[in-house]
Scaffold this active site. Structure first.
Site, PDB file in Angstrom:
ATOM      1  N   ASP A 188       0.872  -1.160   0.000  1.00 28.04           N
ATOM      2  CA  ASP A 188       0.000   0.000   0.000  1.00 28.04           C
ATOM      3  C   ASP A 188       0.920   1.224   0.000  1.00 28.04           C
ATOM      4  O   ASP A 188       2.105   1.124   0.306  1.00 28.04           O
ATOM      5  CB  ASP A 188      -0.953  -0.007   1.205  1.00 28.04           C
ATOM      6  CG  ASP A 188      -2.126   0.953   0.983  1.00 28.04           C
ATOM      7  OD1 ASP A 188      -2.073   1.762   0.031  1.00 28.04           O
ATOM      8  OD2 ASP A 188      -3.099   0.900   1.757  1.00 28.04           O
TER       9      ASP A 188
HETATM   10  C1  BGC Z   1      -4.883   3.435   0.060  1.00 29.19           C
HETATM   11  C2  BGC Z   1      -5.009   2.459  -1.077  1.00 29.19           C
HETATM   12  C3  BGC Z   1      -4.838   3.173  -2.393  1.00 29.19           C
HETATM   13  C4  BGC Z   1      -3.501   3.895  -2.395  1.00 29.19           C
HETATM   14  C5  BGC Z   1      -3.247   4.673  -3.670  1.00 29.19           C
HETATM   15  C6  BGC Z   1      -3.619   4.267  -0.035  1.00 29.19           C
HETATM   16  O1  BGC Z   1      -3.629   5.274   0.922  1.00 29.19           O
HETATM   17  O2  BGC Z   1      -4.916   2.742   1.282  1.00 29.19           O
HETATM   18  O3  BGC Z   1      -6.248   1.813  -1.043  1.00 29.19           O
HETATM   19  O4  BGC Z   1      -4.936   2.276  -3.456  1.00 29.19           O
HETATM   20  O5  BGC Z   1      -3.472   4.818  -1.314  1.00 29.19           O
HETATM   21  O6  BGC Z   1      -4.066   5.780  -3.761  1.00 29.19           O
END
Ligand code: BGC
Length: 741
Positions: free
Chosen positions: A232
């Site tokens: 993530d």
């Molecule tokens: C989120 C993800 C997301 C990623 C990219 C993160 O903060 O938890 O779900 O895909 O950011 O935006």
């Protein structure tokens, strides 16, 4: 694969080191010498949030992205219980992604809804792992049918937002396997997803991005996952440790510093180059498989997508209450539409899933287009929580002059978003106040809810209708009126339990009470598994939803095969409108001597029926439907004995049931020792013979003769017979004989 091996052997160490982290926010790294272009990744999961192309990924905000159709949140689509619909959701998202040169869509989110306070519940499907796994599978298959990859997220046990980067989810092995990993497992095994996104949190003290047990042992060795693991965004604390644990791609990338760090680790011998190569190979595989070819030339019809999301939303909305058939509206009804949310609807979640939508029609606009006979009043200010006398008075005056009042209520985005958790599940006070006031002046009040997860409804007994629309995407207004007007007969059923009050939820005492750890004390008893077992009446149970028609269930037949059970039954539409019914199949394990929920969802089927029509349907239950995870043997097992199969309209509304006997597992006589309880020993068919041979029959007979106290007297281990006059040598002989030694 051969091609990839060739590429790898031509890459320098620096090039390989550069590949294992992204190019800033949204791209994989390009490698000029190998003519390897970058691959773009974009959120997900409810529409594209492709940030406008300044040089690769320089946007850091959560703001403007390219125009794309906003899809209903998964909290809503899950209520469709419709595998085909979820495939279409995925396929349409895949079409949109492909046409926008996006190689990987960052979704679906498949975490389990454990606490109603969790900020991101709107992005997830359900409190139930089977439903989540089945719908997630179809979503993934749909996206990937357009040759766009997915990132199934957030792996794993990512069930709270506060302190999400550091908090440790403390979970026992059985709960982890049966509840929190099960949907991921199902999707990996059934849909072969291109990638998995590991979550920010720790699991039992180990950061998920560095968690070898999770990323390698379970995901790859046990489930045979073939895709890539990405982090993530910002989840990596120690990149070298993460690669060793099984992470392939750090996102976003940290540029030259990151490359230097990896290169240095290989040179210093702290990172084996073969392990780096393994990650590089998976990245090359992803890029080569999902690099969009000539995609910008694709025909991509935003209007068609809009029509699709309108249908998807309407097919998923849940009619929770409909007293005296207040709905559907009739063309003659004079209506008051009231509530700020009718003109400023909440239709998507806050945070990384927020889409710059194409064409949103508010409920007021949709009512106008549908030629409804209505007046609109604001009633309350969405940005406030205190009642506004002026707005309320106007709404109440207007309510007195109409046949039906439709109040739009819900959570404002400040209350519910990615990145933080809620502290209560109540609607803002001004909304609850307005609804209560309206019920005093109108006998026909219908509440339409816009919320990412459950709410309390203190006014429920006084209103005639409730329609749950969750976050319905940009088709919010049209889909809502499609259902209110009866153009679409509602067929959604709740994918989560609505409790009467927050305190009824099993996580109430412990959720978000400790910044460092989140202890999953309720264990397996999540959602309906808790409410049903503890016999707590919910506001609305899991699986509940009304229709404008009615259904009957008949003719249950259950056939036990060698490794599956076939459940057949008939559903009949007994009303006057065509409609769809979601039948749910729950299994109650009456056999295993373990802690267990009263019942668990193991199958479902959605059936479309014309008025008066009936259909015979059948579904299969596999071994897993009867299994539990034994932490001692680290395996799922099916115990021999009786199981009840219930065909139900909701978790608390069984329509048909039958008990079956399964003998699928070869019987292994448990070892008899001094610790074996006399009552268990006596269940053996040869127990009397063995007692006779070891000359213990008399002692035992004296204990079992007294029928009043037999339960107490046999509830002791065999070794305790020594204190009842049994000689120790005779007991030893009994153990030997019983174990064939
Ligand atoms: C989120 C993800 C997301 C990623 C990219 C993160 O903060 O938890 O779900 O895909 O950011 O935006």
């Amino acid at each position: 694969m051969q091609a990839i091996h060739n590429v790898i052997s031509d890459l320098s160490l620096t090039e390989k080191a550069s590949l294992v982290a992204g190019d800033k926010l949204w791209y994989t790294q390009a490698v000029k010498s190998a003519a390897l272009p970058p691959l773009m990744m974009t959120d997900g999961p409810s529409g594209l949030r492709k940030q406008a192309d300044s040089p690769a990924g320089e946007n850091t905000g959560l703001g403007k992205a390219v125009t794309a159709v906003s899809y209903p949140a998964s909290a809503l689509t899950a209520c469709s219980f419709d595998r085909q619909l979820l495939f279409e959701v995925g396929k349409n998202l895949g079409i949109a992604a492909h046409a926008n040169d996006v190689g990987v869509l960052l979704g679906p989110g498949v975490n389990i809804k454990r606490s109603p306070l969790a900020g991101r519940n709107f992005e997830y499907f359900s409190e139930d792992p089977y439903l989540t796994g089945e719908l997630g599978t179809q979503y993934v298959k749909g996206v990937q049918s357009e040759n766009v990859g997915v990132a199934v997220k957030h792996f794993a046990a990512n069930n709270r937002e506060d302190q999400r980067f550091t908090n440790s989810s403390e979970i026992d092995p059985r709960t982890l396997r049966e509840i929190y990993l099960a949907a991921f497992e199902r999707i990996v095994k059934q849909a072969n997803p291109a990638s998995i996104m590991c979550s920010y949190n720790k699991l039992n003290g180990v950061l998920n991005s560095q968690n070898k047990a999770l990323l390698t042992t379970i995901l790859r060795e046990e489930w045979n996952f073939q895709g890539l693991v990405m982090s993530d965004w910002g989840a990596v604390a120690d990149h070298v440790a993460a690669i060793k644990a099984g992470l392939d791609l750090e996102m976003p990338g940290r540029g030259a510093a990151s490359t230097a760090e990896i290169e240095a680790a290989v040179k210093a011998g702290t990172l084996d180059e073969a392990i780096l190569d393994r990650a590089v190979q998976r990245i090359l595989n992803l890029v080569m498989t999902y690099l969009p070819a000539n995609s910008s030339a694709d025909f991509y019809d935003l209007n068609q997508q809009h029509e699709f999301v309108r249908r998807a939303a309407a097919e998923s909305m849940v009619l929770l209450k409909n007293d005296e058939a207040v709905l559907p509206l009739t063309p003659k009804d004079k209506l008051l539409i009231v509530g700020d949310l009718a003109q400023k609807p909440r239709y998507q979640g806050g945070g990384s899933s927020h889409v710059s939508e194409y064409q949103m029609a508010t409920p007021v606009m949709a009512a106008r287009r549908a030629n409804a006979h209505f007046e609109f009043q604001q009633g309350y200010a969405l940005a406030q929580t205190e009642p506004d006398d002026g707005l309320e008075t106007k709404a109440l005056e207007a309510a007195k002059k109409v046949d039906k009042v439709i109040v739009f209520a819900g959570y404002p985005e400040v209350k519910e978003s990615e990145g933080f958790d809620k502290t209560d599940i109540d609607l803002p006070a001004n909304q609850n106040h307005l609804i209560a006031q309206l019920t005093a002046v109108s006998a026909q009040v219908i509440v339409v809810l816009q919320n990412g997860s459950v709410v309390t409804m203190p006014w429920l007994d006084k209103v005639q209708g409730v329609l749950e629309t969750y976050l319905a995407g940009e088709g919010v207004g049209e889909a809502t009126f499609d259902v209110l007007s009866g153009k679409v007969n509602p067929s959604g059923k709740l994918a989560e339990t609505f409790p009467v009050q927050l305190a009824d939820n099993p996580t109430y005492l412990g959720f978000n009470k400790n910044p460092q750890t989140e202890v999953y004390r309720e264990g397996l008893f999540v959602g309906y598994r808790y409410y049903d077992t503890k016999q707590i009446t919910p506001l609305f149970p899991f699986g509940f939803g009304l229709s404008y028609t009615s259904f009957e269930y008949h003719n249950l037949a259950v056939q036990v095969g060698d490794d599956h059970v076939t459940v057949s039954f008939t559903i009949k539409n007994t009303g006057l409108r065509a409609g769809k019914e979601v039948a749910q199949i729950y299994v109650a394990n009456h056999t295993s001597a373990i802690e267990k929920p009263q019942q668990e969802l193991k199958q479902f089927i959605k059936v479309t029926l014309d008025p008066g029509q009936q259909k015979a349907v059948s579904v299969d239950l596999d071994r897993r439907a009867f299994s539990w995870y034994n932490a001692d043997t680290a395996a799922f097992q099916v115990d021999n004995g009786s199981y009840e199969i219930k065909v139900a309209a909701s978790s608390i509304d069984p329509k048909l049931q039958k008990t079956i006997d399964l003998q699928w597992t070869p019987v292994q006589q448990p070892l008899v020792t001094g610790e074996t309880y006399l009552s268990d020993f006596l269940l053996r068919s040869d127990s009397q013979e063995l007692l006779q041979q070891s000359k213990l029959k008399q002692v035992v007979e004296s204990l079992t003769a007294d029928k009043t106290n037999v339960a107490m007297l046999t509830n002791m281990p065999l070794r305790a017979l020594a204190s009842m006059g049994a000689q120790k040598q005779r007991l030893q002989r009994l153990y030997k004989l019983a174990n064939n030694e």
